[in-house]
Enzyme design. Structure first.
Site, PDB file in Angstrom:
ATOM      1  CG  ASP A   1     -42.811 -18.727  78.036  1.00  0.00           C
ATOM      2  OD1 ASP A   1     -43.621 -18.437  78.454  1.00  0.00           O
ATOM      3  OD2 ASP A   1     -41.553 -18.670  77.028  1.00  0.00           O
TER       4      ASP A   1
ATOM      5  CG  ASN B   1     -43.415 -12.728  85.181  1.00  0.00           C
ATOM      6  OD1 ASN B   1     -43.556 -13.514  85.258  1.00  0.00           O
ATOM      7  ND2 ASN B   1     -43.086 -12.070  83.500  1.00  0.00           N
TER       8      ASN B   1
HETATM    9  C1  FPP Z   1     -45.499 -16.905  80.661  1.00  0.00           C
HETATM   10  O1  FPP Z   1     -46.715 -17.376  79.722  1.00  0.00           O
HETATM   11  C2  FPP Z   1     -46.754 -17.405  81.996  1.00  0.00           C
HETATM   12  C3  FPP Z   1     -46.245 -16.874  82.672  1.00  0.00           C
HETATM   13  C4  FPP Z   1     -45.654 -15.656  82.756  1.00  0.00           C
HETATM   14  C5  FPP Z   1     -47.232 -17.244  84.485  1.00  0.00           C
HETATM   15  C6  FPP Z   1     -47.714 -18.234  84.430  1.00  0.00           C
HETATM   16  C7  FPP Z   1     -48.484 -18.668  85.505  1.00  0.00           C
HETATM   17  C8  FPP Z   1     -49.966 -19.137  85.442  1.00  0.00           C
HETATM   18  C9  FPP Z   1     -49.182 -20.650  85.172  1.00  0.00           C
HETATM   19  C10 FPP Z   1     -50.419 -19.307  86.336  1.00  0.00           C
HETATM   20  C11 FPP Z   1     -50.286 -19.232  88.034  1.00  0.00           C
HETATM   21  C12 FPP Z   1     -49.882 -19.937  88.244  1.00  0.00           C
HETATM   22  C13 FPP Z   1     -50.036 -20.388  89.459  1.00  0.00           C
HETATM   23  C14 FPP Z   1     -49.220 -21.424  90.634  1.00  0.00           C
HETATM   24  C15 FPP Z   1     -51.800 -20.949  90.024  1.00  0.00           C
HETATM   25  P1  FPP Z   1     -46.307 -15.894  78.690  1.00  0.00           P
HETATM   26  O2  FPP Z   1     -48.103 -14.947  79.599  1.00  0.00           O
HETATM   27  O3  FPP Z   1     -45.201 -15.649  78.382  1.00  0.00           O
HETATM   28  O4  FPP Z   1     -47.288 -16.269  77.574  1.00  0.00           O
HETATM   29  P2  FPP Z   1     -46.615 -16.011  76.063  1.00  0.00           P
HETATM   30  O5  FPP Z   1     -45.338 -16.330  76.129  1.00  0.00           O
HETATM   31  O6  FPP Z   1     -47.236 -17.304  75.105  1.00  0.00           O
HETATM   32  O7  FPP Z   1     -46.708 -14.517  75.798  1.00  0.00           O
END
Ligand code: FPP
Length: 233
Positions: free
Chosen positions: A21, A69
């Site tokens: 996250d 998501n």
């Molecule tokens: C949370 O950050 C992250 C995600 C919803 C996606 C996680 C995906 C990746 C790290 C990239 C793809 C993965 C692989 C395995 C290749 P957020 O966007 O919710 O962050 P925030 O809460 O700060 O807005």
């Protein structure tokens, strides 16, 4: 010069899961587009998978895309799918060569056919590997997983905890030892609710794009000093 190996495995943890996250906040702090935060998030994935291998973990489960998501804007979903595809295309050779087995949990078949095809090819290619299992949770929601498992168990006989556990997407994995969430949020967000029953939890303020193999090692060190009693004394 070859990079020095991480310190020997500091704990008996076999299975670690991570709620990755903070990509958005990482980008916002730098006045960069969210997409770049996710891109840096993939670099953290790469570091942590390498770290998990060097630490000798049997399984590393990463929460990459939740059933919730889909509520994100279409362009962000498409960025995430693109990153997933590029990750498989660019990193599969390294991981497959290093004995990593790729496993997906969640209903990834809801993704576009080209993504599904790529994922299935990668899973098939690494199926015979016996090193660390890299489990990527895609279109995954724990309540959905438990409901599916309970429905399957009900067809076979009495619904008991063991019968449900045997039908979970994670049935072939070691028990979950440690669950890590980055970015300072302290909740499970529908991730591995059943499996986390006796897992230790580490919540860190580090934003996912800044997470390193050393952070993983530190969390494992924290795990070793926890006193796991499983409800006993
Ligand atoms: C949370 O950050 C992250 C995600 C919803 C996606 C996680 C995906 C990746 C790290 C990239 C793809 C993965 C692989 C395995 C290749 P957020 O966007 O919710 O962050 P925030 O809460 O700060 O807005």
């Amino acid at each position: 010069m070859a990079k020095p190996k991480l310190a020997a495995q500091p704990s008996a943890a076999r299975h670690v899961a991570i709620i990755m996250d903070g990509n958005g906040r990482w980008a916002k702090k730098r006045h960069l587009p969210r997409a770049l935060g996710h891109q840096r998030g993939v670099e953290a994935v790469r570091r942590v998978v390498r770290g998990a291998r060097e630490l000798g973990l049997e399984a590393l489960t990463l929460y990459a895309f939740s059933t919730e998501n889909w509520r994100r804007p279409e362009d962000e979903i498409s960025d995430l799918m693109g990153l997933m595809k590029r990750f498989i295309l660019s990193d599969l050779d390294e991981f497959a060569g290093a004995g990593v087995r790729l496993k997906i949990i969640g209903d990834y078949k809801a993704f576009k056919p080209d993504v599904v095809e790529l994922i299935e090819g990668a899973v098939a290619r690494t199926a015979g590997n016996s090193g660390t299992t890299l489990v990527i949770a895609l279109n995954y929601g724990s309540q959905d997983e438990i409901a599916r498992a309970a429905a399957k168990a009900a067809v076979k006989g009495p619904i008991t905890p063991d019968a449900i556990a045997a039908e979970l997407d994670t049935a072939d994995l070691p028990p979950l030892d440690l669950l890590i969430r980055t970015s300072g949020e302290v909740r499970l967000s529908n991730f591995l609710l059943w499996q986390a029953a006796y897992a230790e939890m580490v919540f860190t303020d580090v934003l996912w794009p800044d997470f390193s193999a050393d952070h993983l090692r530190e969390a494992l060190e924290e795990f070793t000093v926890r006193d796991r009693r499983y409800g006993g004394r």
